[in-house]
Scaffold this motif. Structure first.
Motif, PDB file in Angstrom:
ATOM      1  N   ILE A   5       0.847  -1.186   0.000  1.00 50.66           N
ATOM      2  CA  ILE A   5       0.000   0.000   0.000  1.00 50.66           C
ATOM      3  C   ILE A   5       0.876   1.226   0.000  1.00 50.66           C
ATOM      4  CG2 ILE A   5      -1.622   1.344   1.373  1.00 50.66           C
ATOM      5  CD1 ILE A   5      -2.926  -1.150   2.235  1.00 50.66           C
ATOM      6  N   SER A   6       0.508   2.206  -0.796  1.00 43.69           N
ATOM      7  CA  SER A   6       1.231   3.478  -0.835  1.00 43.69           C
ATOM      8  C   SER A   6       0.254   4.594  -0.538  1.00 43.69           C
ATOM      9  CB  SER A   6       1.830   3.729  -2.209  1.00 43.69           C
ATOM     10  OG  SER A   6       2.855   2.828  -2.456  1.00 43.69           O
ATOM     11  N   THR A   7       0.633   5.445   0.399  1.00 46.21           N
ATOM     12  CA  THR A   7      -0.135   6.662   0.612  1.00 46.21           C
ATOM     13  C   THR A   7       0.561   7.743  -0.164  1.00 46.21           C
ATOM     14  OG1 THR A   7       1.117   7.313   2.547  1.00 46.21           O
ATOM     15  CG2 THR A   7      -0.808   5.899   2.929  1.00 46.21           C
ATOM     16  N   LYS A  34      -7.992   6.495  -1.311  1.00 48.97           N
ATOM     17  CA  LYS A  34      -8.429   5.598  -2.377  1.00 48.97           C
ATOM     18  C   LYS A  34      -7.232   5.215  -3.227  1.00 48.97           C
ATOM     19  CE  LYS A  34     -12.995   7.427  -2.330  1.00 48.97           C
ATOM     20  NZ  LYS A  34     -14.069   8.089  -2.972  1.00 48.97           N
ATOM     21  N   PRO A  35      -6.522   4.139  -2.851  1.00 44.26           N
ATOM     22  CA  PRO A  35      -5.397   3.708  -3.670  1.00 44.26           C
ATOM     23  C   PRO A  35      -5.895   3.086  -4.969  1.00 44.26           C
ATOM     24  CG  PRO A  35      -5.729   2.196  -1.861  1.00 44.26           C
ATOM     25  CD  PRO A  35      -6.706   3.318  -1.676  1.00 44.26           C
ATOM     26  N   LEU A  36      -5.061   3.181  -5.992  1.00 45.43           N
ATOM     27  CA  LEU A  36      -5.392   2.587  -7.279  1.00 45.43           C
ATOM     28  C   LEU A  36      -4.899   1.148  -7.299  1.00 45.43           C
ATOM     29  CD1 LEU A  36      -4.253   5.534  -9.549  1.00 45.43           C
ATOM     30  CD2 LEU A  36      -6.567   5.003  -8.806  1.00 45.43           C
ATOM     31  N   ILE A  37      -5.718   0.230  -7.782  1.00 47.35           N
ATOM     32  CA  ILE A  37      -5.331  -1.172  -7.863  1.00 47.35           C
ATOM     33  C   ILE A  37      -4.901  -1.435  -9.303  1.00 47.35           C
ATOM     34  CG2 ILE A  37      -6.083  -3.557  -7.532  1.00 47.35           C
ATOM     35  CD1 ILE A  37      -6.186  -1.956  -4.963  1.00 47.35           C
ATOM     36  N   PRO A  46      -1.971   7.092  -6.071  1.00 45.13           N
ATOM     37  CA  PRO A  46      -2.604   7.967  -7.050  1.00 45.13           C
ATOM     38  C   PRO A  46      -1.590   8.982  -7.554  1.00 45.13           C
ATOM     39  CG  PRO A  46      -3.433   8.416  -4.844  1.00 45.13           C
ATOM     40  CD  PRO A  46      -2.518   7.252  -4.745  1.00 45.13           C
ATOM     41  N   ARG A  47      -1.670   9.334  -8.829  1.00 40.64           N
ATOM     42  CA  ARG A  47      -0.707  10.269  -9.413  1.00 40.64           C
ATOM     43  C   ARG A  47      -1.407  11.551  -9.804  1.00 40.64           C
ATOM     44  NH1 ARG A  47       1.233   5.246 -10.876  1.00 40.64           N
ATOM     45  NH2 ARG A  47       3.430   4.975 -10.394  1.00 40.64           N
ATOM     46  N   ARG A  52       4.000  19.551 -12.808  1.00 44.57           N
ATOM     47  CA  ARG A  52       5.176  19.171 -13.588  1.00 44.57           C
ATOM     48  C   ARG A  52       6.100  18.331 -12.726  1.00 44.57           C
ATOM     49  NH1 ARG A  52       5.891  22.302 -18.441  1.00 44.57           N
ATOM     50  NH2 ARG A  52       7.607  20.869 -18.793  1.00 44.57           N
ATOM     51  N   LEU A  53       6.808  17.420 -13.365  1.00 47.34           N
ATOM     52  CA  LEU A  53       7.837  16.651 -12.671  1.00 47.34           C
ATOM     53  C   LEU A  53       9.068  17.525 -12.517  1.00 47.34           C
ATOM     54  CD1 LEU A  53       7.513  13.218 -14.468  1.00 47.34           C
ATOM     55  CD2 LEU A  53       6.868  13.739 -12.127  1.00 47.34           C
ATOM     56  N   SER A  54       9.780  17.321 -11.429  1.00 45.67           N
ATOM     57  CA  SER A  54      10.981  18.119 -11.197  1.00 45.67           C
ATOM     58  C   SER A  54      12.078  17.686 -12.172  1.00 45.67           C
ATOM     59  CB  SER A  54      11.461  17.944  -9.753  1.00 45.67           C
ATOM     60  OG  SER A  54      11.949  16.633  -9.561  1.00 45.67           O
TER      61      SER A  54
END
Length: 166
Positions: A5-7, A34-37, A46-47, A52-54
């Motif tokens: 699990i990732s928060t 609500k994690p994505l499965i 969730p992303r 923008r990405l660094s």
């Protein structure tokens, strides 16, 4: 089967039933987390693709792709992880970044041109007001029509009343 699990703020790579963090369990139970499965059954964070990405993350990804190019015998069933897909995604990113840079340069040039045109317009209006004031006078209706105040309508300065000593 164990799921990791990732928060949004922490990554926990242990079985979901043995998570010591009560707040994560409560958030999952309440439905606020609500994690994505994924299709493999593991839990993915969730992303937020609106930010923008660094440059550091992009540099690490580019280094990973360069390192991947030395790997032999890599095969996958996932279409988005094939070597061709990785190279194509990298090329698309570079093309879009180049396009963005070119458009930013055009935007800056257009912005500078618009700013200079605004100042030119403002200066011509000031010149026109001076000409109207000189040609028709400071107390004319024409001066008032171009946005100047008539001299006769200006409030005369008044002296402040001296304070009386009691």
């Amino acid at each position: 089967m164990t799921a990791s699990i990732s928060t949004r703020s922490t990554h926990i790579g242990i079985a979901a039933a043995s998570i010591p963090s009560v707040s994560v369990n409560r958030r999952v139970a309440r439905g606020t987390l609500k994690p994505l499965i994924s299709t493999q059954g593991s839990v993915m964070p969730p992303r937020d693709t609106s930010r923008r990405l660094s440059p550091q993350v992009l540099s690490q990804d580019t280094d990973a792709l360069n390192g991947f190019n030395t790997v032999e015998g890599y095969s996958t069933q996932r279409k988005e992880a094939t070597p061709e897909a990785l190279r194509r995604a990298h090329q698309v990113m570079l093309t879009q970044q180049q396009s963005e840079t070119e458009k930013l340069a055009l935007f800056r040039a257009a912005s500078d041109a618009a700013r200079l045109a605004e100042w030119e317009f403002h200066n011509t209006i000031l010149t026109m007001k001076e000409v109207v004031r000189g040609q028709f006078g400071v107390d004319s209706n024409e001066a008032q029509a171009v946005g100047l105040k008539k001299k006769s309508e200006r409030k005369r300065p008044t002296r402040p009343k001296a304070a009386t000593a009691s």
